[in-house]
Design an enzyme around this catalytic site. Structure first.
Site, PDB file in Angstrom:
ATOM      1  N   ASP A   9       0.838  -1.192   0.000  1.00  0.00           N
ATOM      2  CA  ASP A   9       0.000   0.000   0.000  1.00  0.00           C
ATOM      3  C   ASP A   9       0.879   1.250   0.000  1.00  0.00           C
ATOM      4  O   ASP A   9       2.073   1.190   0.340  1.00  0.00           O
ATOM      5  CB  ASP A   9      -0.886  -0.063   1.256  1.00  0.00           C
ATOM      6  CG  ASP A   9      -1.718   1.179   1.446  1.00  0.00           C
ATOM      7  OD1 ASP A   9      -2.155   1.771   0.435  1.00  0.00           O
ATOM      8  OD2 ASP A   9      -1.934   1.557   2.617  1.00  0.00           O
ATOM      9  N   ASP A  11      -0.367   5.096   0.906  1.00  0.00           N
ATOM     10  CA  ASP A  11      -0.618   6.067   1.983  1.00  0.00           C
ATOM     11  C   ASP A  11      -0.538   5.388   3.343  1.00  0.00           C
ATOM     12  O   ASP A  11      -1.212   4.400   3.611  1.00  0.00           O
ATOM     13  CB  ASP A  11      -2.003   6.706   1.807  1.00  0.00           C
ATOM     14  CG  ASP A  11      -2.109   7.435   0.488  1.00  0.00           C
ATOM     15  OD1 ASP A  11      -1.296   8.335   0.256  1.00  0.00           O
ATOM     16  OD2 ASP A  11      -2.984   7.074  -0.324  1.00  0.00           O
ATOM     17  N   ASP A 140      -1.996  -0.423   5.922  1.00  0.00           N
ATOM     18  CA  ASP A 140      -2.279   0.135   7.255  1.00  0.00           C
ATOM     19  C   ASP A 140      -3.769   0.203   7.574  1.00  0.00           C
ATOM     20  O   ASP A 140      -4.136   0.509   8.705  1.00  0.00           O
ATOM     21  CB  ASP A 140      -1.676   1.546   7.375  1.00  0.00           C
ATOM     22  CG  ASP A 140      -2.282   2.512   6.374  1.00  0.00           C
ATOM     23  OD1 ASP A 140      -2.473   2.108   5.199  1.00  0.00           O
ATOM     24  OD2 ASP A 140      -2.580   3.645   6.753  1.00  0.00           O
TER      25      ASP A 140
HETATM   26  N1  UMP Z   1      -7.538   8.534   2.896  1.00  0.00           N
HETATM   27  C1  UMP Z   1      -8.328   9.519   3.399  1.00  0.00           C
HETATM   28  N2  UMP Z   1      -8.202   9.837   4.721  1.00  0.00           N
HETATM   29  C2  UMP Z   1      -7.330   9.214   5.532  1.00  0.00           C
HETATM   30  C3  UMP Z   1      -6.533   8.187   4.990  1.00  0.00           C
HETATM   31  C4  UMP Z   1      -6.663   7.871   3.667  1.00  0.00           C
HETATM   32  O1  UMP Z   1      -9.106  10.116   2.691  1.00  0.00           O
HETATM   33  O2  UMP Z   1      -7.261   9.553   6.693  1.00  0.00           O
HETATM   34  C5  UMP Z   1      -7.639   8.220   1.495  1.00  0.00           C
HETATM   35  C6  UMP Z   1      -6.451   8.728   0.725  1.00  0.00           C
HETATM   36  C7  UMP Z   1      -6.242   7.750  -0.343  1.00  0.00           C
HETATM   37  C8  UMP Z   1      -6.813   6.483   0.243  1.00  0.00           C
HETATM   38  O3  UMP Z   1      -6.990   8.074  -1.491  1.00  0.00           O
HETATM   39  O4  UMP Z   1      -7.667   6.846   1.305  1.00  0.00           O
HETATM   40  C9  UMP Z   1      -5.663   5.682   0.734  1.00  0.00           C
HETATM   41  O5  UMP Z   1      -6.090   4.443   0.982  1.00  0.00           O
HETATM   42  P1  UMP Z   1      -5.091   3.207   1.021  1.00  0.00           P
HETATM   43  O6  UMP Z   1      -4.848   2.802  -0.411  1.00  0.00           O
HETATM   44  O7  UMP Z   1      -3.824   3.699   1.677  1.00  0.00           O
HETATM   45  O8  UMP Z   1      -5.853   2.258   1.834  1.00  0.00           O
HETATM   46 MG    MG Z   2      -2.943   3.050   3.419  1.00  0.00          MG
END
Ligand code: UMP
Ligand code: MG
Length: 183
Positions: A9, A11, A140
Site C-alpha cells: 500500500d 498512503d 495500514d
Molecule cells: N484517505 C483519506 N483519509 C485518511 C486516509 C486515507 O481520505 O485519513 C484516502 C487517501 C487515499 C486512500 O486516497 O484513502 C488511501 O487508501 P489506502 O490505499 O492507503 O488504503
Molecule cells: Mg494506506
C-alpha cells in the site's frame, strides 16, 4: 518466499499521508483542534474531527500538491528495493480519492520521484484491493473489504497508531519486515 507477489500500500505505508496532513493542518489552522498521530484512533483522519471541521480537513486532502509532497516513510524505499532485489514480485497497490483530480496524477509523480521511475509500472490503482491477486498485502487500513469476500492475499497490517485495535493479523514495519516475511 521468493517468487511471491507482495502488494504494498502507499498512503500510511510508504508515503507519510498523516505527516503531510498534520503539517498543513497546523500551518493553516494553528488555533484549531489538533490530534497528533499517536492520538489518532480512527483510520480516516476526517472521522477524528468534529463535523464543523471536516470540510477543512477535506480542503487539505483535495488540494493540489498534497499527494505529491508527502515525505517517504522511513525505511520504505529501502525495503521496496530490497524486496525486489531478493526476487519478490512487488507492486504498489493504492486506492485513489474519489475526488481524484489531483490525487491520481500526484500519486504517479510521487512514485516516479520516490522510489523511482521504474516503479511507475508497478502501480496498481484500485478502489477494490480484494480484486487484485497476490500473496501478501501490506496495508495500514484495519480492514480491507471489497467484492471478493475471500481475497487471495494475506493482509499483513502495517503498524500505525490508528490500527492497533486489530490484533488478529500479522503486524509489520519497515524495521521488522525481514523477520515477519522470513528473510
Ligand atoms: N484517505 C483519506 N483519509 C485518511 C486516509 C486515507 O481520505 O485519513 C484516502 C487517501 C487515499 C486512500 O486516497 O484513502 C488511501 O487508501 P489506502 O490505499 O492507503 O488504503
Ligand atoms: Mg494506506
Amino acid at each position: 518466499m521468493t517468487n511471491k507477489r507482495i502488494l504494498v500500500d502507499m498512503d500510511g505505508v510508504i508515503a507519510d499521508f498523516d505527516g503531510e496532513f498534520l503539517k498543513r493542518w497546523r500551518d493553516r489552522h494553528p488555533d484549531k483542534l489538533y490530534y497528533p498521530l499517536e492520538e489518532r484512533t480512527v483510520f480516516y483522519v476526517k472521522d477524528q474531527y468534529p463535523e464543523e471541521l471536516k470540510p477543512l480537513v477535506e480542503e487539505i486532502l483535495w488540494e493540489p500538491t498534497f499527494f505529491r509532497d508527502m515525505m517517504p516513510i522511513a525505511g520504505a524505499r529501502e525495503a521496496l528495493l530490497e524486496m525486489a532485489a531478493v526476487g519478490l514480485e512487488v507492486f504498489i497497490c493504492t486506492s485513489p480519492l474519489s475526488t481524484y483530480r489531483n490525487c491520481v496524477l500526484e500519486k504517479y509523480e510521487w512514485v516516479e520521484r520516490t522510489p523511482g521511475a521504474q516503479w511507475v509500472r508497478q502501480i496498481i490503482l484500485t478502489k477494490d484491493k480484494t480484486l487484485i491477486r497476490g500473496d501478501l498485502l501490506i496495508d495500514d487500513k484495519p480492514e480491507i473489504t471489497g467484492v471478493e469476500s475471500v481475497p487471495s492475499w494475506e493482509h499483513v497490517i502495517y503498524d500505525r497508531p490508528y490500527n492497533r485495535n486489530m490484533n488478529n493479523k500479522r503486524r509489520i514495519t519497515w524495521e521488522n519486515w525481514r523477520d515477519v516475511l522470513g528473510f
